[in-house]
Design an enzyme around this catalytic site. Structure first.
Site, short mmCIF file in Angstrom:
data_model
loop_
_atom_site.label_atom_id
_atom_site.label_comp_id
_atom_site.label_asym_id
_atom_site.label_seq_id
_atom_site.Cartn_x
_atom_site.Cartn_y
_atom_site.Cartn_z
CG ASP A 38 -2.18 0.75 1.09
OD1 ASP A 38 -2.30 1.50 0.12
OD2 ASP A 38 -3.07 0.59 1.94
CG ASP A 39 -0.67 4.69 0.68
OD1 ASP A 39 -1.49 4.28 -0.14
OD2 ASP A 39 -0.98 5.44 1.63
CB CYS A 77 -6.80 2.22 -1.10
SG CYS A 77 -5.42 3.03 -0.26
CG HIS A 132 -10.21 -0.18 0.69
ND1 HIS A 132 -9.07 0.48 1.09
CD2 HIS A 132 -11.22 0.33 1.43
CE1 HIS A 132 -9.38 1.35 2.02
NE2 HIS A 132 -10.67 1.28 2.25
CG ASP A 315 -2.34 0.68 -3.18
OD1 ASP A 315 -1.24 1.26 -3.04
OD2 ASP A 315 -3.26 0.80 -2.33
CG HIS A 316 -2.20 4.28 -4.75
ND1 HIS A 316 -1.46 4.66 -3.65
CD2 HIS A 316 -3.39 3.81 -4.26
CE1 HIS A 316 -2.15 4.44 -2.55
NE2 HIS A 316 -3.33 3.92 -2.89
#
Length: 509
Positions: A38-39, A77, A132, A315-316
């Site tokens: 994540d992130d 997310c 998510h 995810d990004h």
């Protein structure tokens, strides 16, 4: 906890009985270990970021093909995960917020990536943040072989003491959900390796470095004093950029006590705060790196390393003060660019090789299917990058596409629409990334038809030059909007972008 483990074990035993008939046909197929973080922007040693300690991810990269230009389709997310887990773009999933999910919009009967492996004889299992939480509900039971209630440890109550944006804590005194995720992932890997004769698809989703930047004691000590940490060279919002492109998320300044509350796109964060946050972000990455290392070690110990495809991606992306932003929610390069590396046993010639081929997270699903020897999944929007992974020198795409919504009438004080009804979104920003440029149009949203209104002129446009961009310097590009200076380039990219947008509304299966 013991009772839950016994329930899960009994479910696995039932699954094992049901999989016996598929064993003969699937014995030669490779396993898949699918890791999502994540992130995580590409602040990793394999991407030239030597200040970040990631020895385990670096070791994985040395035996993987590394995509230098991989992009998510939505820098948030839930929409991003609904997209890459289905191989469909956000306008297909109709998930543009933290309210909707594909199972209740357009994809009731879609086959997700883990579900596709399940249908092709795999034991499909997962743990942690893959979808998510509750989008779709319970981690989407159709995706998995083993149980209906997906084991995701919700980290939302696991913040920092005193509600700070970062902290270093004793794991004996404080719970870390990612450690629980790792341990459950190891148990599932062990079970599948020792008790089943079919290949496994194991998804493991780690939550850090998501805010708050929380890591166990020992990781932040890997880094020099905060005063020695570099801040963004370009802390200002890009020159001539429209304010609709900015997000007032500066490290959650409205929530965290150690971050000055401010929502002005013209005023960057104070350096002392920025340095502390950057150091803590790096420490959180190193924490996750240690967990990845334990997954790799167990795969080796179980004798599965030579028979397991490994995919690792985020995810990004994330902005760490660049563009005067501290979040993911944007269409800028740093918001949508992700690390992605793929290891295929026996493919040594691409080990540690970088490719500049454009790739998108919607490509992950068909890519892993092809690498595993499965038939191409039907009706996905992504394209298999298997040929790129096998050859490294080829490219199958001339552009990648991302999008992000904005809500509100004041273009300098807009929200990210996270809880907004999809019919009430005001604008959708669509961005195209080609070999040398990024072009973005902020379009009016038709909430009735749930599509961009292409009959109205854009409320704003952006054009950024990426000539000479090696992707190693996160701070050197997209600091000047040249849309007025390069009208011919903007016109050509607008045509290409609008053709893509129109293609999203064509009839789908």
């Amino acid at each position: 906890m013991l009772g839950r483990s016994l329930v899960i074990l009994s479910q696995w035993l039932l699954v094992a009985i049901g999989l016996v008939q598929a064993q003969a046909a699937s014995q030669t197929k490779m396993n898949v270990l699918y890791i999502v973080v994540d992130d995580l922007r590409p602040d990793l040693e394999p991407y030239g970021q030597s200040m970040v300690h990631t020895p385990n991810i670096a070791a994985l990269a040395k035996k993987s093909l590394i995509f230098d230009r991989a992009y998510c389709q939505f820098a948030f997310c839930a929409p991003s995960r609904n997209s890459f887990m289905t191989g469909r773009r956000p306008d297909a999933t109709q998930c543009w917020n933290f309210v909707d999910h594909f199972r209740e919009t357009t994809g009731q009967n879609w086959t997700t990536m883990p579900e596709y492996f399940k249908k092709n004889g795999y034991f499909s299992t997962g743990v942690g943040k893959l979808y998510h939480p509750n989008l779709p509900p319970k981690g989407d039971p159709p995706s998995w072989s083993d149980f209906a209630d997906f084991p995701y440890v919700n980290p939302s109550p696991l913040g920092c003491p005193n509600n700070t944006a970062w902290c270093s804590l004793d794991p004996k005194a404080y719970n870390f959900s990612d450690i629980e995720t790792l341990n459950e992932g190891l148990r599932r890997m062990q079970y599948a390796s020792k008790n089943l004769s079919v290949p496994f698809f194991l998804g493991v989703g780690f939550h850090k470095p998501h805010l708050p930047f929380r890591s166990p004691i020992g990781f932040i000590e890997m880094y020099p004093p905060a005063k020695e940490i570099a801040v963004a060279k370009h802390k200002a919002f890009p020159e001539k950029a429209p304010t609709i492109a900015w997000n007032s998320c500066l490290a959650g300044g409205h929530r965290y006590k150690d971050v000055t509350q401010h929502r002005d796109y013209t005023i960057p964060m104070e350096d002392d705060e920025a340095k502390a946050l950057r150091k803590a972000y790096y420490a959180a990455i190193s924490f996750t790196d240690s967990l990845v290392g334990k997954l790799m070690a167990e795969l080796e110990a179980l004798g599965q390393a030579d028979n397991t495809i490994i995919s690792f991606h985020a995810d990004h992306g994330w902005q760490l003060g660049e563009h005067n932003m501290w979040c993911k929610m944007s269409n800028f390069e740093l918001g949508v660019r992700v690390p992605w590396m793929v290891h295929v046993p026996g493919l040594e010639r691409c080990s540690g090789v970088h490719t500049s081929a454009l790739a998108e997270l919607v490509d992950v699903y068909p890519t892993l299917a092809e690498l595993a020897g499965l038939p191409p999944p039907a009706h996905v929007d992504g394209k298999s990058q298997a040929s790129v992974i096998k050859a490294a020198s080829v490219s199958i795409k001339n552009a990648s596409f991302s999008q992000f919504p904005k809500c509100g009438k004041n273009l300098t004080e807009m929200t990210a629409c996270s809880k907004t009804d999809k019919h009430k979104i005001d604008y959708m920003g669509y961005s195209i990334r080609t070999d040398m440029y990024r072009y973005t149009e902020w379009l009016h949203w038709n909430g009735t038809a749930l599509r961009a209104n292409l009959s109205k002129p854009p409320v704003a446009t952006e054009l950024y030059d990426h000539h000479g961009d090696t992707e190693a310097d996160f701070d050197a590009f997209e600091n000047l909007n040249i849309v007025d200076a390069q009208p011919d380039v903007a016109s050509e990219l607008s045509k290409q972008l609008r053709e893509f947008i129109n293609s999203q509304y064509a009839p789908r299966a």
